[in-house]
Write an enzyme that holds these catalytic residues in place. Structure first.
Site, PDB file in Angstrom:
ATOM      1  N   GLU A 291       0.877  -1.171   0.000  1.00 13.76           N
ATOM      2  CA  GLU A 291       0.000   0.000   0.000  1.00 13.76           C
ATOM      3  C   GLU A 291       0.908   1.212   0.000  1.00 13.76           C
ATOM      4  O   GLU A 291       1.636   1.457   0.957  1.00 13.76           O
ATOM      5  CB  GLU A 291      -0.863   0.030   1.259  1.00 13.76           C
ATOM      6  CG  GLU A 291      -2.134  -0.755   1.144  1.00 13.76           C
ATOM      7  CD  GLU A 291      -2.987  -0.612   2.388  1.00 13.76           C
ATOM      8  OE1 GLU A 291      -2.685   0.257   3.237  1.00 13.76           O
ATOM      9  OE2 GLU A 291      -3.940  -1.370   2.525  1.00 13.76           O
TER      10      GLU A 291
ATOM     11  N   ASP B 115      -5.351   9.498  10.131  1.00  9.77           N
ATOM     12  CA  ASP B 115      -4.073   8.955  10.569  1.00  9.77           C
ATOM     13  C   ASP B 115      -3.633   9.481  11.921  1.00  9.77           C
ATOM     14  O   ASP B 115      -3.853  10.647  12.252  1.00  9.77           O
ATOM     15  CB  ASP B 115      -2.987   9.279   9.534  1.00  9.77           C
ATOM     16  CG  ASP B 115      -3.116   8.393   8.304  1.00  9.77           C
ATOM     17  OD1 ASP B 115      -3.045   7.163   8.471  1.00  9.77           O
ATOM     18  OD2 ASP B 115      -3.316   8.926   7.194  1.00  9.77           O
TER      19      ASP B 115
ATOM     20  N   TYR C 183     -10.926  -4.174   3.305  1.00  9.37           N
ATOM     21  CA  TYR C 183     -10.039  -3.732   4.380  1.00  9.37           C
ATOM     22  C   TYR C 183     -10.884  -3.617   5.637  1.00  9.37           C
ATOM     23  O   TYR C 183     -11.758  -2.758   5.720  1.00  9.37           O
ATOM     24  CB  TYR C 183      -9.451  -2.372   4.001  1.00  9.37           C
ATOM     25  CG  TYR C 183      -8.357  -1.826   4.903  1.00  9.37           C
ATOM     26  CD1 TYR C 183      -8.485  -1.782   6.288  1.00  9.37           C
ATOM     27  CD2 TYR C 183      -7.191  -1.303   4.351  1.00  9.37           C
ATOM     28  CE1 TYR C 183      -7.480  -1.268   7.087  1.00  9.37           C
ATOM     29  CE2 TYR C 183      -6.178  -0.769   5.142  1.00  9.37           C
ATOM     30  CZ  TYR C 183      -6.327  -0.767   6.509  1.00  9.37           C
ATOM     31  OH  TYR C 183      -5.340  -0.240   7.294  1.00  9.37           O
TER      32      TYR C 183
END
Ligand SMILES: Cc1ncc(COP(=O)(O)O)c(C=O)c1O
Lengths: 269, 401
Positions: free
Chosen positions: A49, A60, A174
């Site tokens: 990725e 994040d 995911y």
């Protein structure tokens, strides 16, 4: 055949789980980043990725935020991330997933990014802040190209929606292991196991679990729950610890071997 | 004007034409879906709405006055300027309207913890205020740079029992505070209600905050008709995220009134130092919505720049993006210098110390008043009072005589 599909088919046939590695493109700089990526692919990573650095990475945690800042300071951008992907593709056949926030892709132009990603040898795109409801234009731009739009499911996602996400998933789904942003730690194995079982039962595609996986122990515990695990911050942190270290590729490779060993020591489910 | 604008946006999926929507990570989708449903139910619940209105009246001190700025208007010599005095509301700015509504909604949803982002600190103060009033715990994320330039508001938040979390990532201003609030929310989403302070963010926030702020325009429209006997020719408001502007404009959207949004032009639109997302930006997705952003060719967000912490934001609410594209509202830049001049004029001619944010609206109104006849009426949203800005503005005037 798309390299992601090919990889998961081969792994399934060998009864093995996928190790997906996230690295921020251009962290700490273009050349070192390329060297790290090449070594990672040679050390047991099944899917890369490649994270496009963004000024405002709201999904994040501190480790990947800092990586984004290092990469941007070193002159990284979406177009240079594509060049990095193309350079990696020259020497490896590992599937590459371009991992991005939506704004850089949107601003660049969706038709343009679809075309350039395809010619760079990118096999999938994962856009963290683009739920399926908003993904129509990008999906249209990717139509007819061998690039999967990877979808995410979260611990807060309810069964109806998991079904909807799974139905339209490409490549793999995911599965976010816990609430919160990317980063190491915070995993409750039992909690993850419960949710992963639900998602696996509803999803016809491979499922990979990410967020919080740091050590061989985590890899050992989580790999049997799905078709693969995704590791990001634990790798990126090694760069943060010594961004000018000449042995960075080797240090990242050592971490990958630790995770791989943890996975392979798992009793296969 | 063609199709009515009131009640037409957003559509069922939270879009204002091509803008708005829900550009967030999957983890937040369930919370946003729940919030949307809870807000729809609350709006249809007469008990909830009457409690909201009662709290606005008795706690937030509404309605705020509509005030004719006679000496300022004479000094300019053009159109007459009317001020919608949001500075008179409890906590000193329009931000309280939204926060009363979201605070009550948080309580209704059984959430005991609220979080907020703040720039100027007015939204943070308002959130800390409502948290104290409703007995909730409160965390306010604030850029470290804003903690410095809006020190009085930091003190107020702490006195009110809130925890102020200084944010040092990125540019240490409002956008980074919002980044950090979103990151905290995604981790604590089960028990935390995120009170967004303006008409931005993912659906349903832009519509919900507008509907909570429209009390400004509803009151002003009634007051204009009662006190002046007519609707204004022009409405003016400053636009940071755009909540005071949407609140004022919304009830007038289908009336024959011109509208002007004042964006912060900092050191000038021809310099990199401004915060004018519509006048100087381009479409993109940030903080959950598609809208106009300050960004480079590869979609990296630029640092915004303004003397006013509350306008120092590189995006704008998505409904403004649509109103701009439709040509319904004009958006113009106002520089730091023009805002400070307007600030001084209002102090001297009317005995009102406005917030620096509101001074941008005043400057735009003064500019327009000079071009219009005395028979015209301009309605300005005086979104807040300037006590928080005194130290900062004194320093500016010393450095820029
Ligand atoms: C007094 C005042 N006016 C205006 C604003 C800008 O926000 P908005 O554009 O959402 O009204 C702020 C923000 O902090 C403020 O404090």
């Amino acid at each position: 055949m798309n390299r992601i599909d090919l990889t998961f088919a081969k792994l399934a046939a060998a009864n093995r789980k996928a190790l997906v590695a996230y690295l921020t493109a251009g962290d700490p700089d273009f050349d070192t980043s390329l060297a790290i990526l090449r070594t990672a692919c040679a050390s047991g990573v099944d899917v890369v990725e490649l994270g496009v650095p963004f000024s405002d990475p709201t999904c994040d945690g501190p480790v990947i935020q800092a990586a984004s800042e290092r990469a941007l300071r070193a002159g990284m951008s979406l177009s240079r991330s594509l060049r990095l992907a193309a350079a990696l593709r020259e020497t490896v056949e590992t599937p590459i997933v371009l991992f991005s926030y939506y704004n850089p892709l949107f601003k660049y132009g969706l038709a343009r990014i679809a075309e350039e990603a395809a010619s760079a040898g990118v096999d999938g795109m994962l856009v963290v802040d683009l739920p399926p409801e908003e993904a129509g234009p990008l999906a249209d731009a990717l139509a007819g190209r061998s690039i999967h739009l990877i979808r995410l499911a979260a611990p807060t996602t309810r069964p109806d929606r998991i079904r909807m996400l799974a139905d339209g998933a490409g490549g793999f789904l995911y599965l976010i292991s816990r609430t919160g942003v990317t980063g190491t730690g915070g995993l409750d194995y039992d909690e993850v196991a419960r949710h992963a079982a639900l998602v696996k039962s509803l999803c016809p595609h491979p499922v990979c679990i990410g967020f919080g996986i740091s050590h061989g122990n985590d890899a050992h515990a989580l790999a049997p729950l799905a078709d693969g695990i995704i590791v990001g911050s634990a790798l990126v942190r090694l760069i943060a610890d010594a961004p000018s270290g000449t042995d960075l590729p080797e240090r990242v490779a050592a971490k990958i071997r630790e995770l791989r060993d943890g996975m392979d020591a798992s009793p296969v489910s | 004007m063609n199709a009515p604008l009131i009640g037409n946006y957003p559509d069922a999926t939270g879009h204002f034409g091509p803008y708005g929507g829900r550009y967030v990570g999957e983890t937040l989708i369930a919370a946003l879906t729940d919030l949307e449903a809870a807000w729809r139910e609350a709006q249809d619940d007469p008990g909830f709405m009457s409690e909201f209105r009662a709290m606005l009246k008795h706690y937030a001190a509404r309605p705020t006055p509509l005030d004719f700025a006679a000496r300022l208007s004479d000094h300019i010599g053009g159109a007459r300027i009317y001020l919608k005095r949001e500075d008179c509301a409890h906590t000193g700015a329009h931000k309280i309207n939204n926060v009363v509504g979201q605070g009550l909604l948080a309580r209704r949803m059984g959430k005991r913890n609220v979080i907020a982002e703040t720039g100027a600190g007015q939204h943070g103060v308002a959130t800390a205020t409502i948290a104290a009033r409703l007995g909730m715990s409160c965390k306010v994320f604030m850029g470290a740079e804003d903690v410095r330039r809006q020190a009085p508001n930091v003190l107020r938040m702490r006195l009110l029992g809130a925890e102020v979390v200084p944010v040092t990532s990125g540019t240490s201003t409002l956008k980074d505070a919002m980044n950090e609030a979103l990151r905290y929310w995604v981790a604590e989403v089960e028990h935390t209600f995120y009170i967004i302070g303006t008409v931005s963010g993912p659906h349903p926030y832009p519509a919900m905050v507008r509907d909570l702020q429209r009390v400004i325009g509803d009151e002003a429209r009634r007051q204009m008709l009662e006190q002046v006997g007519r609707l204004p020719d022009l409405l003016v408001a400053c636009v940071g995220g755009g909540s005071n502007a949407m609140g004022l404009f919304y009830p007038f959207l289908d009336d024959p009134c011109a509208m002007l949004g004042a964006e912060a032009a900092g050191e000038g639109l021809d310099t990199p130092h401004h915060a004018a997302s519509i006048s100087g930006g381009s479409p993109g997705a940030l903080h959950g919505a598609m809208t106009y952003l300050l960004q480079n060719d590869e979609g990296q967000i630029h640092e915004a720049w303004s003397i006013s912490a509350g306008l120092d934001y590189p995006g704008v609410g998505p409904e403004h993006a649509l109103l701009h594209d439709l040509g319904r509202v004009q958006y113009q830049g106002v520089t730091d210098r023009e805002a400070v001049e307007a600030f001084q004029l209002l102090c001297r001619f009317e005995g009102i110390i406005p917030a620096l944010e509101s001074s941008h609206a005043l400057a735009a109104a003064i500019r327009e008043a000079g071009k219009r006849p005395k028979t015209d009426a301009i309605l300005v949203c005086l979104s807040g009072r300037g006590d928080k800005d005194l130290e900062h503005i004194t320093a500016y005037m010393k450095a820029n005589p």
